[in-house]
Scaffold this active site. Structure first.
Site, PDB file in Angstrom:
ATOM      1  N   HIS A  38       0.719  -1.023  -0.114  1.00  0.00           N
ATOM      2  CA  HIS A  38      -0.196  -0.100   0.042  1.00  0.00           C
ATOM      3  C   HIS A  38       0.770   1.122   0.005  1.00  0.00           C
ATOM      4  O   HIS A  38       1.808   1.389   0.455  1.00  0.00           O
ATOM      5  CB  HIS A  38      -0.939   0.050   1.293  1.00  0.00           C
ATOM      6  CG  HIS A  38      -0.334   0.163   2.610  1.00  0.00           C
ATOM      7  ND1 HIS A  38      -0.075   1.282   3.188  1.00  0.00           N
ATOM      8  CD2 HIS A  38      -0.191  -0.936   3.327  1.00  0.00           C
ATOM      9  CE1 HIS A  38       0.411   1.049   4.259  1.00  0.00           C
ATOM     10  NE2 HIS A  38       0.360  -0.356   4.527  1.00  0.00           N
ATOM     11  N   ASP A  52      -0.203   4.424   1.067  1.00  0.00           N
ATOM     12  CA  ASP A  52      -0.603   5.408   2.101  1.00  0.00           C
ATOM     13  C   ASP A  52       0.386   5.122   3.366  1.00  0.00           C
ATOM     14  O   ASP A  52       0.649   4.086   3.625  1.00  0.00           O
ATOM     15  CB  ASP A  52      -2.029   5.560   2.279  1.00  0.00           C
ATOM     16  CG  ASP A  52      -2.555   4.195   3.212  1.00  0.00           C
ATOM     17  OD1 ASP A  52      -2.282   3.253   2.645  1.00  0.00           O
ATOM     18  OD2 ASP A  52      -3.415   4.312   4.068  1.00  0.00           O
ATOM     19  N   GLU A  86      -4.948   1.629   2.842  1.00  0.00           N
ATOM     20  CA  GLU A  86      -4.721   0.695   3.965  1.00  0.00           C
ATOM     21  C   GLU A  86      -4.755   1.156   5.213  1.00  0.00           C
ATOM     22  O   GLU A  86      -5.509   0.402   6.090  1.00  0.00           O
ATOM     23  CB  GLU A  86      -3.772  -0.221   3.655  1.00  0.00           C
ATOM     24  CG  GLU A  86      -3.633  -1.382   4.154  1.00  0.00           C
ATOM     25  CD  GLU A  86      -3.075  -1.497   5.846  1.00  0.00           C
ATOM     26  OE1 GLU A  86      -2.929  -2.468   6.295  1.00  0.00           O
ATOM     27  OE2 GLU A  86      -2.651  -0.383   6.163  1.00  0.00           O
ATOM     28  N   GLU A  87      -4.196   1.999   5.529  1.00  0.00           N
ATOM     29  CA  GLU A  87      -4.036   2.708   6.972  1.00  0.00           C
ATOM     30  C   GLU A  87      -5.570   3.173   7.517  1.00  0.00           C
ATOM     31  O   GLU A  87      -5.615   3.098   8.692  1.00  0.00           O
ATOM     32  CB  GLU A  87      -3.274   3.754   7.062  1.00  0.00           C
ATOM     33  CG  GLU A  87      -1.584   3.417   6.838  1.00  0.00           C
ATOM     34  CD  GLU A  87      -1.184   2.237   7.741  1.00  0.00           C
ATOM     35  OE1 GLU A  87      -1.822   2.033   8.930  1.00  0.00           O
ATOM     36  OE2 GLU A  87       0.032   1.926   7.420  1.00  0.00           O
ATOM     37  N   ASP A  89       3.839  -6.515   3.818  1.00  0.00           N
ATOM     38  CA  ASP A  89       3.312  -5.530   4.715  1.00  0.00           C
ATOM     39  C   ASP A  89       3.521  -5.753   6.057  1.00  0.00           C
ATOM     40  O   ASP A  89       3.008  -5.157   7.052  1.00  0.00           O
ATOM     41  CB  ASP A  89       1.637  -5.147   4.366  1.00  0.00           C
ATOM     42  CG  ASP A  89       1.404  -3.855   5.125  1.00  0.00           C
ATOM     43  OD1 ASP A  89       2.108  -2.860   5.577  1.00  0.00           O
ATOM     44  OD2 ASP A  89       0.093  -3.610   5.265  1.00  0.00           O
ATOM     45  N   HIS A 127       4.518   3.797  12.557  1.00  0.00           N
ATOM     46  CA  HIS A 127       3.521   4.863  12.673  1.00  0.00           C
ATOM     47  C   HIS A 127       3.816   5.959  13.321  1.00  0.00           C
ATOM     48  O   HIS A 127       3.005   6.746  13.915  1.00  0.00           O
ATOM     49  CB  HIS A 127       2.306   4.100  13.183  1.00  0.00           C
ATOM     50  CG  HIS A 127       1.473   3.286  12.305  1.00  0.00           C
ATOM     51  ND1 HIS A 127       0.063   2.852  12.481  1.00  0.00           N
ATOM     52  CD2 HIS A 127       1.630   2.475  11.391  1.00  0.00           C
ATOM     53  CE1 HIS A 127      -0.237   1.703  11.517  1.00  0.00           C
ATOM     54  NE2 HIS A 127       0.742   1.645  10.684  1.00  0.00           N
TER      55      HIS A 127
END
Length: 408
Positions: A81, A83, A176-177, A199, A381
């Site tokens: 992904h 994002d 995805e997030e 991922d 994150h």
């Protein structure tokens, strides 16, 4: 260096702000993701040898590497992904720490440090090349490391036709997030026998179990009167919300659970005496336990409404995704292949449940079994995120090993 373009490719990707936006009503949720796909990924996909490259309105960039040996009958996909998570992603300035000495890493001039005393995972990486943040942003290894690894594997395969493989499909997707990226995935035209999301986290992760997930939205309707004359008249909506929450098991909270334990997580609570709103997420691995959690919330709401004499607690439940184990365990071929490849590369497979979800959770239920492979990121994150270049190289090795694998 076996993959000379891997580091520079990754650094190029992370410098682009592709943060998703859960308040958006568009797909992708941010224009930056669309620009990243069209201006950077699509041209590069063509350069590394992918064919039939195109960008879909659902936000996915798709490409195909044709088979170079008809004896490889399996068609395999790889998905990552674009994002990044809900943390500052503007002006990412990655630091490259070569031959990490095992000590404290200052994160630029931010005043923050990556300290092994706080992050024990650093001990594994002494002598390796680490990519960190400057302390003001996240890094974006989740999941631009995965994109870089897939792209590098395709580049290597294109340059080395002596490595025989079947047809490979690649998909780079949005959002995805925020949990919606795979909702519009075009599984029908992503013609593969199975796929992998790239991922995961540290070296060796191989995951095919996720939470089953639901969201719960609650509205509490109170009755506001002057507090001086409130006896037997006031109904405080905020107190109703507190009473509801206190009837959920205290031990079933994220901060008190691990492994295969599920939870209720209060995400938001706002309101006044007159009306209050609460948002929860519900997570569990087993279907019965997942259904029981939802039923328990409904039972609390029903009981409170009965005691209040009218419907003042309004509960709306919505399933979000399901444990992909239900699909993948029917045919464990993608797990067996990935495990065998890792072991052949002297990588110890780490097969554990994901206490979360991936795009593969939804894509698996669209008919494409899609377990998750390691991509290398640590502390994802946030400002303490980092990744090992050597682990990223091992991820490329694993992708190449999977597509060139044949039973002996």
């Amino acid at each position: 260096m076996k993959y000379p373009n891997l580091l520079e490719r990754f650094l190029t990707y992370v410098k682009v702000n592709t943060r998703s936006d859960e308040t958006s009503t568009t797909t992708p949720s941010t224009q930056s993701q669309m620009d990243f796909a069209n201006n950077i990924l699509i041209p590069e996909m063509k350069r590394v040898g992918l064919e039939n490259v195109y960008y879909l309105p659902n936000g996915f960039a798709i490409g195909t590497l044709p088979a170079n040996d008809p004896s490889f009958t399996l068609k395999i996909g790889f998905i990552s992904h674009m994002d990044t998570a809900d943390f500052n992603a503007e002006n990412v300035q990655p630091q490259v720490i070569e031959n990490y000495d095992g000590g404290v890493i200052p994160l630029g001039q931010s005043g923050f440090n990556l300290d092994p005393a706080d992050f024990a995972s650093l001990h594994k990486y002494k002598g390796q090349t680490l990519i960190t943040t400057d302390g003001t942003t996240l890094l974006g290894a989740d999941d631009k490391s995965g994109i870089a690894e897939i792209m590098t594997a395709i580049e290597y395969l294109s340059a080395h036709p002596e490595i025989k493989h079947g047809e490979i499909r690649v998909g780079f997707g949005p959002d995805e997030e925020i949990g919606i990226g795979a909702d519009k995935f075009d599984a029908e035209n992503f013609d593969v026998d199975f796929a992998y999301t790239v991922d995961g986290g540290p070296l060796g992760e191989l995951q095919y179990e996720t939470f089953s997930a639901a969201g719960a939205e609650l509205t509490f309707q109170g009755r506001n009167v002057h507090p001086g004359t409130a006896k037997d008249q006031m109904i405080n909506a905020l107190q109703l919300a507190i009473d509801f929450h206190n009837q959920l098991p205290e031990a079933d909270r994220p901060e008190k659970t691990e492994g295969y334990q599920g939870f209720y997580h209060l995400m938001n609570l706002t309101g006044t005496v007159e009306e209050a709103q609460a948002s929860y997420i519900i997570r569990d691995f087993e279907t019965d336990a997942f259904e029981n959690r939802k039923a328990a919330m409904q039972a609390i709401a029903d009981k409170m409404n009965q005691e209040l004499g009218r419907e003042r607690v309004i509960l709306t439940l919505k399933d979000q995704y399901y444990n992909m184990k239900q699909v993948i365990e029917k045919d464990m071929t993608p797990i067996h292949i990935a495990k065998a490849v890792m072991e052949s590369l002297d990588i110890q497979p780490i097969i554990e449940p994901i206490r979360g979800g991936t795009d593969g959770s939804k894509i698996s239920f669209m008919g494409i079994p899609t377990p998750n492979l390691f991509a290398g990121g640590e502390n994802m994150h946030g400002r303490f995120e980092y990744v090992s270049l050597e682990t990223m190289e091992r991820a490329v090795d694993t992708i190449i090993g999977i597509v060139s694998y044949q039973e002996k």
